[in-house]
Design an enzyme around this catalytic site. Sequence first.
Site, PDB file in Angstrom:
ATOM      1  N   ARG A 164       0.873  -1.410  -0.126  1.00 33.07           N
ATOM      2  CA  ARG A 164       0.000   0.113   0.008  1.00 33.07           C
ATOM      3  C   ARG A 164       0.901   1.403  -0.081  1.00 33.07           C
ATOM      4  O   ARG A 164       0.388   2.358  -0.471  1.00 33.07           O
ATOM      5  CB  ARG A 164      -1.092   0.067   1.323  1.00 33.07           C
ATOM      6  CG  ARG A 164      -1.700   1.292   1.390  1.00 33.07           C
ATOM      7  CD  ARG A 164      -3.257   1.242   2.075  1.00 33.07           C
ATOM      8  NE  ARG A 164      -2.833   0.218   3.250  1.00 33.07           N
ATOM      9  CZ  ARG A 164      -2.274   0.529   4.438  1.00 33.07           C
ATOM     10  NH1 ARG A 164      -1.524   1.652   4.524  1.00 33.07           N
ATOM     11  NH2 ARG A 164      -2.379  -0.244   5.175  1.00 33.07           N
TER      12      ARG A 164
ATOM     13  N   TYR B 143     -15.119  21.659 -10.450  1.00 35.44           N
ATOM     14  CA  TYR B 143     -15.391  20.128 -10.657  1.00 35.44           C
ATOM     15  C   TYR B 143     -16.622  19.440  -9.850  1.00 35.44           C
ATOM     16  O   TYR B 143     -16.370  19.809  -8.311  1.00 35.44           O
ATOM     17  CB  TYR B 143     -14.136  19.185 -10.347  1.00 35.44           C
ATOM     18  CG  TYR B 143     -14.810  17.936 -10.977  1.00 35.44           C
ATOM     19  CD1 TYR B 143     -14.914  17.484 -12.241  1.00 35.44           C
ATOM     20  CD2 TYR B 143     -14.391  16.796  -9.833  1.00 35.44           C
ATOM     21  CE1 TYR B 143     -15.255  16.052 -12.653  1.00 35.44           C
ATOM     22  CE2 TYR B 143     -14.653  15.427 -10.336  1.00 35.44           C
ATOM     23  CZ  TYR B 143     -14.939  15.143 -11.636  1.00 35.44           C
ATOM     24  OH  TYR B 143     -15.221  13.925 -11.996  1.00 35.44           O
TER      25      TYR B 143
ATOM     26  N   ASP C  85      -6.402  22.645  -8.788  1.00 33.60           N
ATOM     27  CA  ASP C  85      -6.947  21.665  -9.623  1.00 33.60           C
ATOM     28  C   ASP C  85      -6.187  22.014 -10.990  1.00 33.60           C
ATOM     29  O   ASP C  85      -6.815  22.827 -11.644  1.00 33.60           O
ATOM     30  CB  ASP C  85      -8.411  21.313  -9.828  1.00 33.60           C
ATOM     31  CG  ASP C  85      -8.657  19.863 -10.546  1.00 33.60           C
ATOM     32  OD1 ASP C  85      -7.990  19.638 -11.445  1.00 33.60           O
ATOM     33  OD2 ASP C  85      -9.651  19.216 -10.298  1.00 33.60           O
TER      34      ASP C  85
ATOM     35  N   LYS D 181      -7.442  11.513 -17.156  1.00 34.98           N
ATOM     36  CA  LYS D 181      -7.552  12.626 -18.378  1.00 34.98           C
ATOM     37  C   LYS D 181      -6.429  12.414 -19.191  1.00 34.98           C
ATOM     38  O   LYS D 181      -6.224  11.495 -19.759  1.00 34.98           O
ATOM     39  CB  LYS D 181      -8.080  13.881 -17.910  1.00 34.98           C
ATOM     40  CG  LYS D 181      -9.153  13.975 -16.783  1.00 34.98           C
ATOM     41  CD  LYS D 181     -10.562  13.819 -17.462  1.00 34.98           C
ATOM     42  CE  LYS D 181     -11.706  13.481 -16.250  1.00 34.98           C
ATOM     43  NZ  LYS D 181     -11.826  14.439 -15.298  1.00 34.98           N
TER      44      LYS D 181
HETATM   45  C1  LIG Z   1     -12.206  14.280 -13.910  1.00 36.69           C
HETATM   46  C2  LIG Z   1     -12.020  15.468 -13.232  1.00 36.69           C
HETATM   47  C3  LIG Z   1     -11.659  15.420 -11.767  1.00 36.69           C
HETATM   48  C4  LIG Z   1     -11.827  13.771 -11.081  1.00 36.69           C
HETATM   49  O1  LIG Z   1     -11.056  12.820 -11.778  1.00 36.69           O
HETATM   50  P1  LIG Z   1     -11.453  11.433 -11.470  1.00 36.69           P
HETATM   51  O2  LIG Z   1     -10.277  10.433 -11.741  1.00 36.69           O
HETATM   52  O3  LIG Z   1     -12.750  11.227 -12.676  1.00 36.69           O
HETATM   53  O4  LIG Z   1     -11.982  10.989 -10.053  1.00 36.69           O
HETATM   54  C5  LIG Z   1     -11.187  16.209 -11.018  1.00 36.69           C
HETATM   55  N1  LIG Z   1     -10.762  17.373 -11.591  1.00 36.69           N
HETATM   56  C6  LIG Z   1     -11.138  17.622 -12.643  1.00 36.69           C
HETATM   57  C7  LIG Z   1     -10.866  19.084 -13.394  1.00 36.69           C
HETATM   58  C8  LIG Z   1     -11.648  16.883 -13.635  1.00 36.69           C
HETATM   59  O5  LIG Z   1     -12.273  17.052 -14.907  1.00 36.69           O
END
Ligand SMILES: *Cc1c(COP(=O)(O)O)cnc(C)c1O
Length: 391
Positions: A57, A110, A182, A207
């Site tokens: 972990r 988000y 973010d 992403k």
């Molecule tokens: C998709 C996304 C997230 C979350 O990511 P996941 O892997 O789907 O949990 C966070 N911030 C932004 C800007 C996103 O587009």
Amino acid sequence: MSKRTRTQNPLTRLAHAGREPARFHGFVNTPIYRGSTVLFPTVAALESNTQDYTYGRLGTPTVTALEDTIAELEGGHRTLLTPSGLSAIVTSLLAFLGEGDELLIVDSVYRPARRFCDNVLRRLGVTVTYYDPLIGAGIEKLITKKTRVVFTESPGSQTFEVQDVPAIAEVAHRAGAILILDNTWATPLFFKPFEHGADVSIQALTKYIGGHADIMLGALTATKEAAAAVTKAHEDLGLCPGPEDVYLGLRGLRSLGARLERHQRSALAMAEWLATRPEVERVLHPAFPTCPGHDVWKRDFTGASGLFSILLKPVSREAVAAMVDGLDLFGMGYSWGGFESLILPFDPSEYRTATHWTHKGPALRLHIGLEDIDDLRADLEAGFSRLKAAA
Ligand SMILES: *Cc1c(COP(=O)(O)O)cnc(C)c1O
């Protein structure tokens, strides 16, 4: 990091960072390590707590390879991986917030992050206050003695307001608060979070880093000062991503530069074309003056990725459905950052609280993938014909 690596271009580092082929019999890529138990050779080794790896972990060489590469690209001190982008956001907030503290969080954040704040942080006794994404230094008015964290997302991933992160960071730091950002939309290739005042940067690796719509993965990167709190929260929460996803994240990252350059070029071309369409009222793409915060984007960012939105002139829901349902190349679905193009109708008036969404017509978010743009344009053109026929 050696002097040599610090002077190399990020595109070069994408290919070489976090790799040590000599450790793996010359194989170019760090292999997938699976495992829970890690053995210690002696009681002394167990007690000394100096072994690189101690338990599945807490990390493996595959995890370290991706963490080190991301830390280097973002320009942070340390990166930790999480099983999703959302869990990276959650971990960053829980690392710093407790009962009686206040969080200032951007209204364009988000949406699942917003749900965590409303459902969990409020229950734990944290005051959650949303603010206008264009507030800039004006955030000073919202700061109280209890403000512990200011959370930013720039640009917002539906409505694309670009935030003045340096101005907000300056105010936050003067008040003794932490700035979390973010950075999923820009990736560290187009925005350097720690050069603009962030203490913690988050990415949904799901992403662009993964890049192929086949993994769920997050990263938290922190400055030296913020790293201890983030590392502790990460360990206490028991987070560890699956080895396959970590490997695919690393594999995706190697081609990020080439992919992002094409996403950028194609998205700009598509946005320019969309801006000329009679059906489109406004293009929300940070590289366009019609996007709120465009000047800040020009000042702080070195590029734009493939995600943006368009606001249509008022038209019925049925007409939008006729357009979107019949598309051949653009799929409809959440997420983005993969090789394929996506489209998604959205309505921010459902959840905004600090700001009003005044646009009357439908809104569509587009992710421009790696397809040929003439084909993509033809697909949307046929969609606009269906929209017109159904209007
Ligand atoms: C998709 C996304 C997230 C979350 O990511 P996941 O892997 O789907 O949990 C966070 N911030 C932004 C800007 C996103 O587009």
